[in-house]
Design an enzyme around this catalytic site. Structure first.
Site, PDB file in Angstrom:
ATOM      1  N   HIS A  64      47.727   4.783  43.231  1.00 52.97           N
ATOM      2  CA  HIS A  64      48.467   5.697  43.862  1.00 52.97           C
ATOM      3  C   HIS A  64      49.593   4.837  45.067  1.00 52.97           C
ATOM      4  CE1 HIS A  64      46.343   5.286  47.595  1.00 52.97           C
ATOM      5  NE2 HIS A  64      45.245   5.272  46.922  1.00 52.97           N
TER       6      HIS A  64
ATOM      7  N   LYS B 289      45.050  14.313  27.858  1.00 54.67           N
ATOM      8  CA  LYS B 289      46.237  14.007  27.108  1.00 54.67           C
ATOM      9  C   LYS B 289      45.873  13.035  25.920  1.00 54.67           C
ATOM     10  CE  LYS B 289      49.854  15.097  30.514  1.00 54.67           C
ATOM     11  NZ  LYS B 289      50.732  14.337  31.631  1.00 54.67           N
TER      12      LYS B 289
END
Length: 158
Positions: free
Chosen positions: A120, A70
């Protein structure tokens, strides 16, 4: 750490971020155990083995690769997953290494470095990537880019 400021010799090429549900990665690996061999290099797999192949680490690595794509603004078109390698430095900082068509794209676009951060929680893994172009390395000056943009805008108006 490089600070981006007006007049510096660094320019942001792109920023990418990705988030993935860890259970999606667990499910994909259980359905197709060889999937991780198609996505990750031997060195990446060594890191995951040291982490007991825990899904949150694998999901973080996958998310980092997505974030890099991206930041490049390309998606996976023409590239392979293994062309982007997310390794770790001595104290655990993610380091991005390139091969194949991705490496060629990086060189063609004057990208000097891509910074990546991975995190995470219990349910999600996320990563952000920032690709930098060294203007000095490419022999460009920021004013030339502004001038070029105005010229391009004039062409589009007329």
């Amino acid at each position: 750490m490089n600070a981006l400021k007006y007049g510096s010799d660094i320019m942001i090429f792109g920023i990418g971020t990705d988030i993935i549900e860890i259970k999606r990665i667990k499910k994909a690996i259980s359905r197709s155990p060889r999937l991780i061999e198609r996505l990750f290099t031997e060195q990446e797999l060594e890191f995951y083995k040291k982490k007991d192949m825990k899904a949150q680490h694998i999901a973080g690595g996958f998310s980092a690769k997505e974030a890099v794509l991206k930041a490049l603004g390309t998606g996976l078109r023409g590239f392979r997953w293994k062309d982007i390698e997310i390794l770790r430095g001595p104290i655990g900082k993610p380091i991005v290494r390139f091969e194949g068509n991705v490496k060629q794209f990086i060189e063609d676009n004057g990208i000097g470095i891509i910074h990546v951060t991975i995190s995470h929680s219990k349910d999600f893994a996320t990563a952000t990537a920032v690709a930098e172009v060294s203007m000095e390395r490419e022999g460009m000056v920021i004013e030339d880019l502004f001038f070029q943009s105005r010229e391009e805008a004039r062409k589009n108006i007329h």
